[in-house]
Write an enzyme that holds these catalytic residues in place. Structure first.
Site, short mmCIF file in Angstrom:
data_model
loop_
_atom_site.label_atom_id
_atom_site.label_comp_id
_atom_site.label_asym_id
_atom_site.label_seq_id
_atom_site.Cartn_x
_atom_site.Cartn_y
_atom_site.Cartn_z
N GLU A 45 -5.29 -8.54 0.48
CA GLU A 45 -5.95 -8.22 1.76
C GLU A 45 -7.43 -7.98 1.51
O GLU A 45 -7.81 -7.35 0.52
CB GLU A 45 -5.40 -6.94 2.41
CG GLU A 45 -4.06 -7.07 3.03
CD GLU A 45 -3.61 -5.78 3.73
OE1 GLU A 45 -4.45 -4.97 4.16
OE2 GLU A 45 -2.38 -5.60 3.82
N GLU A 51 0.79 -1.22 0.00
CA GLU A 51 0.00 0.00 0.00
C GLU A 51 0.84 1.28 0.00
O GLU A 51 0.77 2.09 0.94
CB GLU A 51 -0.96 0.02 1.20
CG GLU A 51 -1.94 -1.14 1.18
CD GLU A 51 -2.94 -1.11 2.33
OE1 GLU A 51 -2.85 -0.23 3.19
OE2 GLU A 51 -3.81 -2.00 2.37
O1 IFM Z 1 -3.98 -3.36 9.14
C1 IFM Z 1 -3.97 -2.79 7.87
C2 IFM Z 1 -2.82 -3.33 7.04
O2 IFM Z 1 -1.60 -3.12 7.68
C3 IFM Z 1 -2.77 -2.63 5.71
N1 IFM Z 1 -4.05 -2.69 5.05
C4 IFM Z 1 -5.23 -2.34 5.81
C5 IFM Z 1 -5.26 -3.09 7.14
C6 IFM Z 1 -6.51 -2.68 7.94
O3 IFM Z 1 -6.49 -1.31 8.19
#
Ligand code: IFM
Length: 452
Positions: free
Chosen positions: A355, A167
């Site tokens: 994710e 990210e």
């Molecule tokens: O916990 C985070 C992760 O580190 C990166 N993506 C979003 C998740 C939830 O906020």
């Protein structure tokens, strides 16, 4: 109606975590300080002053955690490697003990039949590099490629695929533009070089990895952008937001150019950071897969302040919310994936959902169980939406839910629980939640239906 059980044969099922969020042991075995150690110690920076000092104590309990993964039946585990554990100052001496930890973890995973999928950078920059400018400094990109080489030289005989960055949008915006994450710089648009230098670091590291025959992915946080209305000003604001959140991180990788940010008054060289040849380096290494982190869509309206940013965020109404207050819109995942395919066509590599998950206000009941039905509903809805995207022709190879364990949720400290496994942070006791059993049964049913 597309159904999650129709996902293709060979689909990879996984779960994800990140080093600072689970490991703890921040001062052990030679690990150097990271920007998150420094930021979390700053009064008021993190809710209730929580730090990652102990987190889930995964550094010591990884054996137990791999057993939980084995019980779940994961194909793959996405974790991140802490740069300050491997190279405590970001450059200079390598810390063998830090590499040894990941060596043990990889062996343990393989013994459990689980494929390791490491991320090289999930926001825990060595503080020494931040002292030299962090991702605002071009040099950091070169140090990142060196670090990638050190790690792949040690683990590459057992690890087939790597994620370079997690990210870069969130790290740039929260860490460098708004200052609500480490390193806590509030530079607004002057933060843009941090986007370019991360992408440059990706390109340099990807070249190292691919030269050695490895597969390379990057995990981008992407969102479908909805215009608040059909009014011209709202549509233009939504396009401007899409350029900043999504295209700034996919156009250079897939098309070799940055999107037009003139709505922000930003020149194509992103604050003077883009040099001749950089875009060739970023796109040139190529990607074996695009990692997509999806949580929710974003609704955008025209700005209310003429002098500020060229967009304003608007509420998404009439949908459920997670404990974090994020809107739950499963079909947004299908929309996002189909939109990526339509935008990039043959330039789009296969996608892996790196994710997806939600925070729930989970409690351990008197009988010792954790009934997280909202998480089951969230995962089921998103996996059905994913199957719908696949039915529409999008090439999606795997799904990693966020997260295996409840963990340190950055500026929210330990207040948001995303795990399939509940962690009691006082005792470190792990309790699989109802969603753990649900996910295990789903993976088993999917494999059985494909004769695996
Ligand atoms: O916990 C985070 C992760 O580190 C990166 N993506 C979003 C998740 C939830 O906020």
């Amino acid at each position: 109606m597309a159904n999650r059980r129709d996902l293709p044969a060979g689909f990879q099922w996984g779960a994800a975590t990140a080093a600072y969020q689970v490991e703890g042991a921040v001062a052990e075995d030679g690990r150097g300080p990271s920007i998150w150690d420094v930021f979390a110690a700053r009064p008021g920076a993190v809710r209730d002053g929580h730090t990652g000092e102990l987190a889930c104590d995964h550094y010591h309990r990884y054996g137990e955690d791999v057993e939980l993964m084995r019980g779940l039946g994961l194909d793959g585990y996405r974790f991140s490697i802490a740069w300050p554990r491997v190279r405590p100052s970001g450059s200079g001496a390598v810390n063998k003990a830090g590499l040894d930890f990941y060596d043990r973890l990889v062996d343990e995973l393989l013994a459990a039949g689980i494929t390791p999928l490491p991320t090289l950078f999930h926001w825990d920059l060595p503080q020494a590099l931040e002292d030299g400018g962090g991702w605002l400094a071009r040099d950091t990109a070169y140090r990142f490629a060196e670090y990638a080489r050190i790690v792949v030289d040690r683990l590459g005989d057992r690890v087939p695929a790597w994620i370079t960055l997690n990210e870069p949008f969130v790290h740039m915006v929260y860490g460098y533009a708004l200052g609500v994450h480490a390193p806590g710089r509030a530079l607004m648009l002057d933060a843009l070089p941090a986007a370019h230098h991360q992408l440059l670091g990706h390109g340099l590291a990807a070249a190292v990895l691919r030269e050695r025959g490895h597969q390379v992915l990057i995990a981008n946080n992407l969102t479908p952008v909805w215009s608040a209305s059909e009014a011209v000003a709202d549509v233009a604001a939504a396009a401007a937001y899409d350029a900043l959140h999504n295209r700034l991180f996919t156009d250079p990788l897939l098309l070799g150019r940055y999107p037009d940010l003139s709505a922000y008054g930003v020149a194509p060289d992103l604050g003077g950071s883009v040099r001749p040849g950089d875009l060739e380096l970023i796109a040139g290494a190529g990607l074996d897969g695009l990692g997509v982190n999806y949580y929710n869509p974003t609704r955008i309206a025209a700005p209310t302040e003429p002098a500020g940013l060229p967009f304003a965020e608007a509420e998404i109404e009439g949908v459920p919310r997670t404990a974090f207050g994020w809107p739950v819109v499963p079909d947004g995942l299908r929309e996002l994936l189909v939109g990526l395919r339509d935008r990039y066509g043959t330039a789009l590599p296969p996608i892996t959902i790196t994710e997806n998950g939600c925070s729930v206000d989970d409690r351990v009941a008197a009988d010792g169980t954790v009934h997280d039905q909202p998480r089951i509903d969230y995962l089921a809805g998103h996996l059905d939406a994913l199957a719908a995207a696949v039915a529409q022709g999008v090439d999606v190879r795997g799904y990693y839910t966020w997260s295996l364990l409840d963990n340190y949720e950055w500026a929210e400290g330990y207040h948001q629980r995303f795990g399939l496994v509940h962690v009691d942070f006082a005792t470190q006791r792990r309790t699989p939640k109802a969603s753990y059993g649900w996910y295990r049964d789903l993976m088993t049913a999917h494999r059985v239906s494909h004769g695996r």
